[in-house]
Write an enzyme that holds these catalytic residues in place. Structure first.
Site, mmCIF file in Angstrom:
data_model
loop_
_atom_site.group_PDB
_atom_site.id
_atom_site.type_symbol
_atom_site.label_atom_id
_atom_site.label_comp_id
_atom_site.label_asym_id
_atom_site.label_seq_id
_atom_site.Cartn_x
_atom_site.Cartn_y
_atom_site.Cartn_z
ATOM 1 N N GLY A 1 3.994 6.975 2.489
ATOM 2 C CA GLY A 1 3.236 7.605 1.178
ATOM 3 C C GLY A 1 1.749 7.746 1.670
ATOM 4 N N THR B 1 -1.953 2.031 3.915
ATOM 5 C CA THR B 1 -1.128 1.665 2.760
ATOM 6 C C THR B 1 -1.797 1.250 1.495
ATOM 7 O OG1 THR B 1 1.162 0.390 2.045
ATOM 8 C CG2 THR B 1 -0.420 -0.574 3.677
ATOM 9 N N GLY C 1 3.722 -1.328 -5.890
ATOM 10 C CA GLY C 1 3.868 -2.647 -5.353
ATOM 11 C C GLY C 1 5.242 -3.026 -5.370
ATOM 12 N N ARG C 2 6.094 -2.814 -4.405
ATOM 13 C CA ARG C 2 7.348 -3.199 -4.263
ATOM 14 C C ARG C 2 7.623 -4.664 -4.089
ATOM 15 N NH1 ARG C 2 11.867 -0.133 -3.183
ATOM 16 N NH2 ARG C 2 10.513 1.470 -2.466
ATOM 17 N N ASP D 1 -0.416 -0.243 -0.807
ATOM 18 C CA ASP D 1 0.413 -1.534 -1.256
ATOM 19 C C ASP D 1 -0.546 -2.936 -0.475
ATOM 20 O OD1 ASP D 1 2.400 -0.327 -2.566
ATOM 21 O OD2 ASP D 1 3.771 -0.230 -0.817
ATOM 22 N N ASN E 1 3.891 -0.891 7.408
ATOM 23 C CA ASN E 1 4.800 -1.711 8.541
ATOM 24 C C ASN E 1 5.859 -1.060 9.201
ATOM 25 O OD1 ASN E 1 4.290 -2.912 5.477
ATOM 26 N ND2 ASN E 1 4.064 -4.494 6.816
ATOM 27 N N TYR F 1 1.861 8.586 -8.760
ATOM 28 C CA TYR F 1 1.163 9.140 -7.551
ATOM 29 C C TYR F 1 -0.504 9.020 -7.980
ATOM 30 C CZ TYR F 1 5.235 10.605 -5.227
ATOM 31 O OH TYR F 1 6.452 10.455 -4.461
ATOM 32 N N LEU F 2 -0.830 9.168 -9.250
ATOM 33 C CA LEU F 2 -2.185 9.090 -9.526
ATOM 34 C C LEU F 2 -3.131 8.103 -8.854
ATOM 35 C CD1 LEU F 2 -1.936 9.596 -13.341
ATOM 36 C CD2 LEU F 2 -2.320 11.527 -11.663
ATOM 37 N N GLN F 3 -2.632 6.974 -8.602
ATOM 38 C CA GLN F 3 -3.439 5.647 -8.165
ATOM 39 C C GLN F 3 -3.673 6.082 -6.747
ATOM 40 O OE1 GLN F 3 -0.578 2.236 -8.536
ATOM 41 N NE2 GLN F 3 0.720 3.949 -9.226
#
Length: 418
Positions: free
Chosen positions: A12, A141, A190-191, A143, A113, A296-298
């Site tokens: 991403g 990333t 945030g997975r 995240d 990662n 996707y905005l963030q």
């Protein structure tokens, strides 16, 4: 080891990954005879396999300045997992053949990662096949789940956007709550790691206002406790703002918003936890609610980028080239925090073996005892990262983002039959 340099973007994208790309190209040009041509792989490692490499030597300094302030990934990105080292060598041979055909001696992979793992693999593949290539992982990333580094470039800008959005929407809900929405649920990325969800906690500077509840992947979702807290918040202040990480899991260990699909890395495809929670609030509490999926905005909000994040992104790009030229193989430039206030940091070198396929979660000390908020320690960590504004150039009321002239280098190998 002089030669050409190949840079690629993976996973991403972020609001500042192109700033890293611009820094890489600029640093490579400054390296003189140590680096020849700088290529950019089209769509990450797929571009390497397909022998689709963009030229960059025709880009002017003005092009690089525009690239520095443009979100997205200029070369294109991908989610693609290379075969393990002990499996069919077909992919591995192809990668080395393409690098050799273009005299690429430096490979820089900008990602998280999994991308660190890819860079690590290619360094080992080159050694095994007798074509040494210096491989550098470049951190990125939203995240923020990369280990070792203090923060992952891209995270702080997304965090700033979400914290601002949370503060603004809280004012909106407060204004209308008596006769309209009682519960608002905002879903963020945030997975497995809840760093972006945690960042929204900065919106409540003095302990008042939303978000009133933050749901982290690190904390098992308890339906009864959640509903009790929502109702209690509405009873006390009139409304409740909830921020939920997409990776929230129930007591059975399953994602609340599992779509039943996986990506190339075997990650479960998520999306829709806000809808799940909204249905729960509606059916169990009967409270009027709205929900939003920021999606996707963030990660694309360059108009509200963190100045600190932008400097991080540029610094890791420059350092990656310096490490490559110095012959530091299988490493990554990482950010080391020296102090919180004032925020001081430096770049240091870390081994890819310490980073590849390792996830850094929000520590327990950063989450309040009830599991619904962030602690002062978390605030001390987050606040310096979102400091400063790095606005792009505006014209006619809109940011001026770069549409750079893209030109593929001539392919030197037969088409890849992947």
């Amino acid at each position: 080891m002089a030669g050409n340099l190949l840079y690629a973007q993976s996973g991403g994208v972020t609001a500042v990954i192109n700033a890293t790309a611009a820094a890489v190209i600029g640093a490579a040009r400054e390296a003189g005879d140590s680096v020849g041509t700088v290529f950019g792989a089209r769509n990450g490692i797929l571009g390497v396999l397909r022998d689709e490499l963009y030229k960059t030597d025709h880009w002017t300094e003005e092009d690089l300045r525009r690239l520095d302030q443009t979100p997205g990934g200029v070369f294109g990105s991908c989610r693609y997992k290379l075969k393990p080292m002990d499996e069919d060598d077909r992919e591995h041979r192809r990668i080395i053949e393409v690098l050799k055909a273009h005299d690429v001696r430096y490979f820089l992979y900008n990602g998280g990662n999994d991308s660190a793992d890819t860079a690590f693999k290619i360094s080992r593949i080159g050694e095994r096949m007798g074509y040494p290539v210096t491989c550098i992982g470049v951190p990125k990333t939203v995240d923020n789940d990369l280990p070792v580094t203090d923060a992952s470039p891209g995270f702080a800008s997304a965090a700033k956007y979400l914290a601002v959005s949370a503060a603004e929407v809280d004012k909106d809900i407060y204004s209308m709550h008596e006769t309209s929405t009682k519960v608002f649920i905002m879903e963020v990325m945030g997975r497995h790691a809840g760093w972006l969800a945690a960042a929204t906690g900065l919106a409540s500077r003095d302990g008042t206002g939303g978000p009133h509840i933050i749901l982290f992947p690190e904390v098992t979702f308890d339906e009864a406790r959640f509903l009790e807290r929502v109702q209690g918040c509405v009873d006390e202040v009139g409304y409740c703002m909830v921020v939920a990480s997409e990776g929230v899991r129930g007591e059975d260990g399953n994602f609340l918003a599992d779509q039943g699909k996986t990506d190339a890395f075997g990650h479960r495809q998520l999306g829709g936890v806000a809808s799940v929670l909204a249905d729960l609030v509606d059916s169990r509490l009967g409270l009027k609610n709205h929900h939003a999926l920021v999606d996707y905005l963030q990660r694309s909000a360059r108009h509200l980028a963190s100045a600190v994040d932008l400097e991080h992104a540029r610094a890791v790009g420059r350092a990656a080239v310096e490490y490559a030229v110095a012959g530091h193989n299988s490493v990554m430039p990482v950010i080391e925090r020296l102090s919180d206030d004032p925020y001081r940091w430096q770049i240091r070198r870390a081994e890819l073996s310490e980073i590849a396929n390792v996830e850094h979660m929000v520590p327990k000390s950063f989450i309040t005892e009830d599991g619904f908020g962030i602690t002062d320690a978390c605030r001390r960590y987050l606040r310096p990262l979102i400091e400063g504004e790095a606005y792009p150039t505006y014209a006619d009321g809109l940011p001026v983002y770069g549409n750079l002239p893209m030109e593929l280098a001539e392919s030197r190998l037969p088409a890849w039959q992947g």
